[in-house]
Motif scaffolding. Structure first.
Motif, PDB file in Angstrom:
ATOM      1  N   GLY A   7       0.819  -1.197   0.000  1.00  0.00           N
ATOM      2  CA  GLY A   7       0.000   0.000   0.000  1.00  0.00           C
ATOM      3  C   GLY A   7       0.857   1.253   0.000  1.00  0.00           C
ATOM      4  O   GLY A   7       0.538   2.246  -0.625  1.00  0.00           O
ATOM      5  N   HIS A   8       1.983   1.194   0.716  1.00  0.00           N
ATOM      6  CA  HIS A   8       2.898   2.331   0.729  1.00  0.00           C
ATOM      7  C   HIS A   8       3.571   2.496  -0.622  1.00  0.00           C
ATOM      8  O   HIS A   8       3.803   3.609  -1.090  1.00  0.00           O
ATOM      9  CB  HIS A   8       3.951   2.114   1.815  1.00  0.00           C
ATOM     10  CG  HIS A   8       5.029   3.160   1.817  1.00  0.00           C
ATOM     11  ND1 HIS A   8       4.814   4.444   2.259  1.00  0.00           N
ATOM     12  CD2 HIS A   8       6.326   3.108   1.410  1.00  0.00           C
ATOM     13  CE1 HIS A   8       5.929   5.136   2.147  1.00  0.00           C
ATOM     14  NE2 HIS A   8       6.859   4.350   1.625  1.00  0.00           N
ATOM     15  N   ASN A   9       3.853   1.383  -1.297  1.00  0.00           N
ATOM     16  CA  ASN A   9       4.584   1.447  -2.551  1.00  0.00           C
ATOM     17  C   ASN A   9       3.755   1.973  -3.706  1.00  0.00           C
ATOM     18  O   ASN A   9       4.300   2.323  -4.737  1.00  0.00           O
ATOM     19  CB  ASN A   9       5.122   0.043  -2.919  1.00  0.00           C
ATOM     20  CG  ASN A   9       6.279  -0.351  -2.036  1.00  0.00           C
ATOM     21  OD1 ASN A   9       6.862   0.487  -1.361  1.00  0.00           O
ATOM     22  ND2 ASN A   9       6.604  -1.634  -2.033  1.00  0.00           N
ATOM     23  N   THR A  10       2.437   1.986  -3.600  1.00  0.00           N
ATOM     24  CA  THR A  10       1.624   2.466  -4.704  1.00  0.00           C
ATOM     25  C   THR A  10       1.496   3.976  -4.714  1.00  0.00           C
ATOM     26  O   THR A  10       0.949   4.538  -5.629  1.00  0.00           O
ATOM     27  CB  THR A  10       0.214   1.858  -4.642  1.00  0.00           C
ATOM     28  OG1 THR A  10      -0.357   2.146  -3.373  1.00  0.00           O
ATOM     29  CG2 THR A  10       0.279   0.388  -4.894  1.00  0.00           C
ATOM     30  N   LYS A  11       2.019   4.637  -3.689  1.00  0.00           N
ATOM     31  CA  LYS A  11       2.024   6.090  -3.658  1.00  0.00           C
ATOM     32  C   LYS A  11       3.375   6.588  -3.187  1.00  0.00           C
ATOM     33  O   LYS A  11       4.015   5.973  -2.346  1.00  0.00           O
ATOM     34  CB  LYS A  11       0.918   6.630  -2.740  1.00  0.00           C
ATOM     35  CG  LYS A  11      -0.480   6.383  -3.279  1.00  0.00           C
ATOM     36  CD  LYS A  11      -1.511   7.040  -2.390  1.00  0.00           C
ATOM     37  CE  LYS A  11      -2.909   6.835  -2.947  1.00  0.00           C
ATOM     38  NZ  LYS A  11      -3.929   7.473  -2.107  1.00  0.00           N
ATOM     39  N   VAL A  12       3.780   7.710  -3.734  1.00  0.00           N
ATOM     40  CA  VAL A  12       5.057   8.282  -3.346  1.00  0.00           C
ATOM     41  C   VAL A  12       4.796   9.472  -2.444  1.00  0.00           C
ATOM     42  O   VAL A  12       4.211  10.467  -2.858  1.00  0.00           O
ATOM     43  CB  VAL A  12       5.861   8.735  -4.588  1.00  0.00           C
ATOM     44  CG1 VAL A  12       7.152   9.386  -4.160  1.00  0.00           C
ATOM     45  CG2 VAL A  12       6.132   7.552  -5.477  1.00  0.00           C
ATOM     46  N   SER A  13       5.203   9.389  -1.198  1.00  0.00           N
ATOM     47  CA  SER A  13       5.003  10.487  -0.256  1.00  0.00           C
ATOM     48  C   SER A  13       6.092  11.525  -0.421  1.00  0.00           C
ATOM     49  O   SER A  13       7.265  11.197  -0.544  1.00  0.00           O
ATOM     50  CB  SER A  13       5.019   9.957   1.182  1.00  0.00           C
ATOM     51  OG  SER A  13       3.947   9.068   1.387  1.00  0.00           O
ATOM     52  N   GLY A 218      -2.921   2.087 -11.923  1.00  0.00           N
ATOM     53  CA  GLY A 218      -4.351   1.976 -11.626  1.00  0.00           C
ATOM     54  C   GLY A 218      -4.726   0.582 -11.165  1.00  0.00           C
ATOM     55  O   GLY A 218      -5.510   0.421 -10.226  1.00  0.00           O
ATOM     56  N   PHE A 219      -4.138  -0.432 -11.802  1.00  0.00           N
ATOM     57  CA  PHE A 219      -4.412  -1.815 -11.417  1.00  0.00           C
ATOM     58  C   PHE A 219      -3.903  -2.100 -10.006  1.00  0.00           C
ATOM     59  O   PHE A 219      -4.602  -2.716  -9.192  1.00  0.00           O
ATOM     60  CB  PHE A 219      -3.745  -2.760 -12.419  1.00  0.00           C
ATOM     61  CG  PHE A 219      -3.772  -4.206 -12.001  1.00  0.00           C
ATOM     62  CD1 PHE A 219      -4.944  -4.950 -12.107  1.00  0.00           C
ATOM     63  CD2 PHE A 219      -2.630  -4.819 -11.499  1.00  0.00           C
ATOM     64  CE1 PHE A 219      -4.972  -6.282 -11.718  1.00  0.00           C
ATOM     65  CE2 PHE A 219      -2.651  -6.142 -11.108  1.00  0.00           C
ATOM     66  CZ  PHE A 219      -3.828  -6.876 -11.222  1.00  0.00           C
ATOM     67  N   CYS A 220      -2.688  -1.644  -9.705  1.00  0.00           N
ATOM     68  CA  CYS A 220      -2.107  -1.886  -8.372  1.00  0.00           C
ATOM     69  C   CYS A 220      -2.921  -1.206  -7.283  1.00  0.00           C
ATOM     70  O   CYS A 220      -3.173  -1.789  -6.224  1.00  0.00           O
ATOM     71  CB  CYS A 220      -0.671  -1.382  -8.328  1.00  0.00           C
ATOM     72  SG  CYS A 220       0.494  -2.364  -9.293  1.00  0.00           S
ATOM     73  N   VAL A 221      -3.353   0.017  -7.535  1.00  0.00           N
ATOM     74  CA  VAL A 221      -4.116   0.762  -6.529  1.00  0.00           C
ATOM     75  C   VAL A 221      -5.485   0.139  -6.315  1.00  0.00           C
ATOM     76  O   VAL A 221      -5.955  -0.005  -5.180  1.00  0.00           O
ATOM     77  CB  VAL A 221      -4.254   2.240  -6.946  1.00  0.00           C
ATOM     78  CG1 VAL A 221      -5.224   2.971  -6.029  1.00  0.00           C
ATOM     79  CG2 VAL A 221      -2.901   2.924  -6.918  1.00  0.00           C
ATOM     80  N   SER A 222      -6.150  -0.261  -7.412  1.00  0.00           N
ATOM     81  CA  SER A 222      -7.471  -0.875  -7.272  1.00  0.00           C
ATOM     82  C   SER A 222      -7.382  -2.208  -6.543  1.00  0.00           C
ATOM     83  O   SER A 222      -8.241  -2.546  -5.721  1.00  0.00           O
ATOM     84  CB  SER A 222      -8.114  -1.076  -8.657  1.00  0.00           C
ATOM     85  OG  SER A 222      -7.345  -1.975  -9.445  1.00  0.00           O
ATOM     86  N   ARG A 223      -6.319  -2.955  -6.812  1.00  0.00           N
ATOM     87  CA  ARG A 223      -6.141  -4.233  -6.121  1.00  0.00           C
ATOM     88  C   ARG A 223      -5.850  -4.013  -4.643  1.00  0.00           C
ATOM     89  O   ARG A 223      -6.319  -4.767  -3.795  1.00  0.00           O
ATOM     90  CB  ARG A 223      -4.988  -5.023  -6.761  1.00  0.00           C
ATOM     91  CG  ARG A 223      -4.961  -6.477  -6.309  1.00  0.00           C
ATOM     92  CD  ARG A 223      -3.977  -7.287  -7.097  1.00  0.00           C
ATOM     93  NE  ARG A 223      -2.606  -6.993  -6.707  1.00  0.00           N
ATOM     94  CZ  ARG A 223      -1.557  -7.726  -7.080  1.00  0.00           C
ATOM     95  NH1 ARG A 223      -1.731  -8.762  -7.884  1.00  0.00           N
ATOM     96  NH2 ARG A 223      -0.348  -7.419  -6.699  1.00  0.00           N
ATOM     97  N   GLN A 224      -5.117  -2.941  -4.346  1.00  0.00           N
ATOM     98  CA  GLN A 224      -4.825  -2.616  -2.952  1.00  0.00           C
ATOM     99  C   GLN A 224      -6.096  -2.252  -2.199  1.00  0.00           C
ATOM    100  O   GLN A 224      -6.295  -2.625  -1.051  1.00  0.00           O
ATOM    101  CB  GLN A 224      -3.812  -1.467  -2.898  1.00  0.00           C
ATOM    102  CG  GLN A 224      -3.372  -1.119  -1.484  1.00  0.00           C
ATOM    103  CD  GLN A 224      -2.635  -2.255  -0.817  1.00  0.00           C
ATOM    104  OE1 GLN A 224      -1.940  -3.008  -1.483  1.00  0.00           O
ATOM    105  NE2 GLN A 224      -2.818  -2.410   0.479  1.00  0.00           N
ATOM    106  N   HIS A 225      -6.990  -1.500  -2.883  1.00  0.00           N
ATOM    107  CA  HIS A 225      -8.249  -1.116  -2.267  1.00  0.00           C
ATOM    108  C   HIS A 225      -9.106  -2.358  -1.979  1.00  0.00           C
ATOM    109  O   HIS A 225      -9.763  -2.445  -0.936  1.00  0.00           O
ATOM    110  CB  HIS A 225      -9.019  -0.152  -3.160  1.00  0.00           C
ATOM    111  CG  HIS A 225      -8.423   1.224  -3.179  1.00  0.00           C
ATOM    112  ND1 HIS A 225      -7.799   1.779  -2.084  1.00  0.00           N
ATOM    113  CD2 HIS A 225      -8.370   2.166  -4.172  1.00  0.00           C
ATOM    114  CE1 HIS A 225      -7.389   3.002  -2.386  1.00  0.00           C
ATOM    115  NE2 HIS A 225      -7.725   3.264  -3.643  1.00  0.00           N
ATOM    116  N   LYS A 226      -9.099  -3.307  -2.900  1.00  0.00           N
ATOM    117  CA  LYS A 226      -9.884  -4.522  -2.715  1.00  0.00           C
ATOM    118  C   LYS A 226      -9.363  -5.330  -1.535  1.00  0.00           C
ATOM    119  O   LYS A 226     -10.119  -5.882  -0.733  1.00  0.00           O
ATOM    120  CB  LYS A 226      -9.855  -5.386  -3.979  1.00  0.00           C
ATOM    121  CG  LYS A 226     -10.676  -4.802  -5.122  1.00  0.00           C
ATOM    122  CD  LYS A 226     -10.604  -5.684  -6.354  1.00  0.00           C
ATOM    123  CE  LYS A 226     -11.434  -5.098  -7.483  1.00  0.00           C
ATOM    124  NZ  LYS A 226     -11.329  -5.927  -8.712  1.00  0.00           N
TER     125      LYS A 226
END
Length: 229
Positions: A7-13, A218-226
């Motif tokens: 989850g951390h890797n799908t966004k860059v802080s 988009g795929f990684c983020v949607s999978r993370q949300h699921k």
């Protein structure tokens, strides 16, 4: 623990916030519009095109695309605490000729023609390629060799920013390589001359890389949300 890490890797802080998929999409869209606008101006305003006027067209394209790329990618510099926006812009401007030299030497090593007749073509092509490959990383990573190595040498992509830089850059290089295939064939077509078909291939690969980074993130983020649900 692994899910949290993903989850951390799908966004860059950054100190200025988070690079989200929507910002990635908007940034790529603006860069794509800049590229399309340059060709529209070349054809409809200056009455030049890549096949009949390769050097002039390439010059116009990179002159329009480079400022767009630098202004966009400087917003996402990783060292916001140490570097200002203007410093990131300066890094992009400095990275432009360095990237052009690297791309030109690479093209010549792979068989690009040398001579006064091709100098302007090679110069302007390499500057455009630098905008696709080197300039975004210069704006974002600066002199952080660890980030450059991680993205381009090891291709170990961690966050959205890495995908935003790496996939279009690799797409442009791979596209240029495939675009060079028709050059040695004896079809005697104008578009086979250096660097016309190579440029078309690079632009196509660059656009595919941008689309790929959007889809993958988009795929990684949607999978993370699921998984989170």
């Amino acid at each position: 623990m692994k899910d949290k890490k993903k989850g951390h890797n799908t966004k860059v802080s950054t100190s200025g916030g988070v690079l989200s998929p929507s910002k990635l999409l908007l940034s790529h869209l603006i860069c794509g519009i800049g590229l399309a606008s340059s060709f529209w101006l070349a054809i409809n305003v200056y009455s030049i095109n890549l096949i009949d006027n390769p050097a002039e067209t390439l010059r116009l394209v990179w002159l329009i695309e480079v400022p767009v790329v630098i202004l966009i990618y400087s917003l996402f510099r990783k060292d916001k605490n140490q570097s200002s926006y203007l410093k990131a812009v300066a890094r992009g401007l400095l990275g432009l000729p360095i990237g052009a030299i690297i791309n030109a030497l690479g093209a010549i090593a792979l068989g690009a023609p040398i001579g006064t007749h091709y100098f302007q073509r090679t110069l302007n092509w390499s500057l455009l390629m630098s905008a696709f490959t080197f300039v975004p990383a210069a704006c974002v990573y600066g002199s952080s060799w660890a980030d450059w190595q991680q993205t381009f040498v090891h291709t170990k992509l961690i966050g959205i920013m890495d995908y935003m830089i790496c996939l279009p850059a690799h797409g442009a290089v791979i596209g240029a390589w495939f675009g060079a295939w028709p050059m040695p064939l004896d079809w005697e077509r104008t578009w086979q001359e250096w660097p016309i078909c190579v440029t078309y291939g690079a632009i196509f690969g660059y656009l595919v890389g941008m689309l790929g980074s959007i889809c993958f993130v988009g795929f990684c983020v949607s999978r993370q949300h699921k998984k989170g649900d």
